[in-house]
Design a protein around this motif. Sequence first.
Motif, short mmCIF file in Angstrom:
data_model
loop_
_atom_site.label_atom_id
_atom_site.label_comp_id
_atom_site.label_asym_id
_atom_site.label_seq_id
_atom_site.Cartn_x
_atom_site.Cartn_y
_atom_site.Cartn_z
N HIS A 42 0.90 -1.20 -0.18
CA HIS A 42 -0.02 -0.01 -0.13
C HIS A 42 0.82 1.25 -0.05
O HIS A 42 1.81 1.20 0.94
CB HIS A 42 -0.89 -0.16 1.35
CG HIS A 42 -1.94 -1.03 1.45
ND1 HIS A 42 -2.99 -1.33 0.72
CD2 HIS A 42 -1.69 -2.23 2.09
CE1 HIS A 42 -3.45 -2.38 1.14
NE2 HIS A 42 -2.74 -2.96 1.88
N GLU A 43 0.54 2.26 -0.88
CA GLU A 43 1.24 3.34 -0.91
C GLU A 43 0.50 4.65 -1.01
O GLU A 43 -0.55 4.57 -1.54
CB GLU A 43 2.55 3.33 -1.92
CG GLU A 43 2.02 3.25 -3.24
CD GLU A 43 2.96 3.27 -4.45
OE1 GLU A 43 4.02 4.21 -4.14
OE2 GLU A 43 3.28 2.51 -5.24
N ARG A 44 1.16 5.82 -0.82
CA ARG A 44 0.26 7.16 -0.81
C ARG A 44 1.26 8.13 -0.51
O ARG A 44 2.46 8.13 -0.03
CB ARG A 44 -0.93 7.20 0.24
CG ARG A 44 -0.41 7.52 1.64
CD ARG A 44 -1.57 7.92 2.47
NE ARG A 44 -2.77 6.75 2.37
CZ ARG A 44 -3.96 7.31 1.80
NH1 ARG A 44 -4.17 8.31 1.16
NH2 ARG A 44 -4.84 6.41 1.90
N ARG A 45 0.93 9.48 -1.18
CA ARG A 45 1.89 10.69 -0.95
C ARG A 45 1.16 11.07 0.41
O ARG A 45 -0.20 11.29 0.57
CB ARG A 45 1.55 11.66 -1.96
CG ARG A 45 2.45 12.80 -1.99
CD ARG A 45 2.01 13.85 -3.12
NE ARG A 45 0.85 14.41 -3.01
CZ ARG A 45 0.01 14.19 -3.64
NH1 ARG A 45 0.26 13.33 -4.91
NH2 ARG A 45 -1.32 14.79 -3.73
N ALA A 369 4.96 4.09 2.13
CA ALA A 369 4.45 2.72 1.48
C ALA A 369 4.61 1.76 2.67
O ALA A 369 5.47 1.89 3.68
CB ALA A 369 5.25 2.59 0.30
N THR A 370 3.78 0.84 2.82
CA THR A 370 3.82 -0.49 3.53
C THR A 370 3.79 -1.61 2.73
O THR A 370 3.16 -1.86 1.57
CB THR A 370 2.52 -0.61 4.66
OG1 THR A 370 1.22 -0.65 3.82
CG2 THR A 370 2.62 0.55 5.54
N LEU A 371 4.75 -2.56 3.40
CA LEU A 371 4.85 -4.00 2.79
C LEU A 371 4.61 -5.08 3.81
O LEU A 371 5.33 -5.03 4.57
CB LEU A 371 6.06 -3.86 2.01
CG LEU A 371 6.68 -5.10 1.16
CD1 LEU A 371 7.06 -4.64 -0.17
CD2 LEU A 371 7.84 -5.55 1.84
N GLN A 372 3.84 -5.96 3.32
CA GLN A 372 3.63 -7.23 4.19
C GLN A 372 3.92 -8.52 3.32
O GLN A 372 3.05 -8.63 2.46
CB GLN A 372 2.15 -7.13 4.67
CG GLN A 372 2.27 -8.27 5.96
CD GLN A 372 0.81 -7.97 6.74
OE1 GLN A 372 -0.17 -7.18 6.41
NE2 GLN A 372 0.85 -8.40 8.13
#
Length: 375
Positions: A42-45, A369-372
């Motif tokens: 998931h990512e965002r500015r 950003a998150t990474l799982q």
Amino acid sequence: MRRVSMLVLLACGCGPAVKTGVRPADPPPVARAPAPPRCTIHERRVSETSRGSVRPDVAASGGVFGVVWEETDETHRGVHFLALDAQANPLGPSVEVADLERGGAEPHVVPDGDGFAVLWTVDQPDTSVIVFRRVDGHGKPRSDVLPAISSPNARALAAVRLDDGFAVAWWTWSSNPPLEMVTWLDNAGKPRGKPLALAKGALVEPAVALASTGAGARAAWVEQLDGADHVFVAELAPQGVSGRIDLGAGSTPSFALDGVLFANLQDSSVWRTPPAAPRPVKLTDGQSPSAVGSSLCLFRIAIATGADGTESSADQLRCLQLDGAKVARDDLVTSAAGGVLTLRLAVAGGVQAVAYQTEGDERMQVGFATLQCAK
């Protein structure tokens, strides 16, 4: 006659009869390891597009990720805080934690119980002050803005939560020679004891990593030796610095598991070494590594060739999982055509969270950003 028959057999090379029409069994197929499952990203500015946003930092507390960054416009420099969950969803609006009149620059954030502590620099006509403020998990202030360190042109480089307070690494380029220091703060953010000197001398790019050892800290920092930046590591306590070791030429150190990671700018490689002995071994390729536990994020430059033959480049932000001294997996998080200029990593509950600075639409901006990944 029997003897003649044996001679004939030997002369012709004939062997015992073999049953025909039977094909030898095929060797068993070679088992191939299954491809690792895809990661959920998931990512965002997180910054506004109308302002230049730079120098992000991130920390994890109670399953919440707190991101801070410096935001500028033509008249004001501010320090913003935003809380996000593991899916990169904001838990509320961004909060300006710095004093609205004085502003601030180059913030850092560390976990503090179920909230966070934020540090940044306020420049004044005659000196600079690194200030300290505690906030809850959504950025609501829990304390006033407190002066912690005062020195001309001081800038914080790193901070860590200890059993009985905080350790803050900082530097100033105004002293002759420039200094890298560590100051101890109590639980309220007030300084205690004398600052410790880590290094003296000019630097291309100062950097310090801190890890808590309880009442003290372990530090890895960049120091110039014979005209080149080297990475040093030592144990810190309020009484002084001990066990100082030169790990060799490098930059941007961080701690991972029981080792120290750092970059080699000459060939864009990342190296790992045990902290007790200078035995660096190349781990992977990349720049600006940021490590926490068994997680590592960095960027690599990717070159693409278009249909017309023209080349373009973009920085690939990648996050890796380490298995001791080996890379267990290496995943692409996002590509930034404007380059990855700064990146910081935090980990909580198996989720890697990275805050980074890039350039978009001719303005600097901060992404998150998150990474799982499945094990």
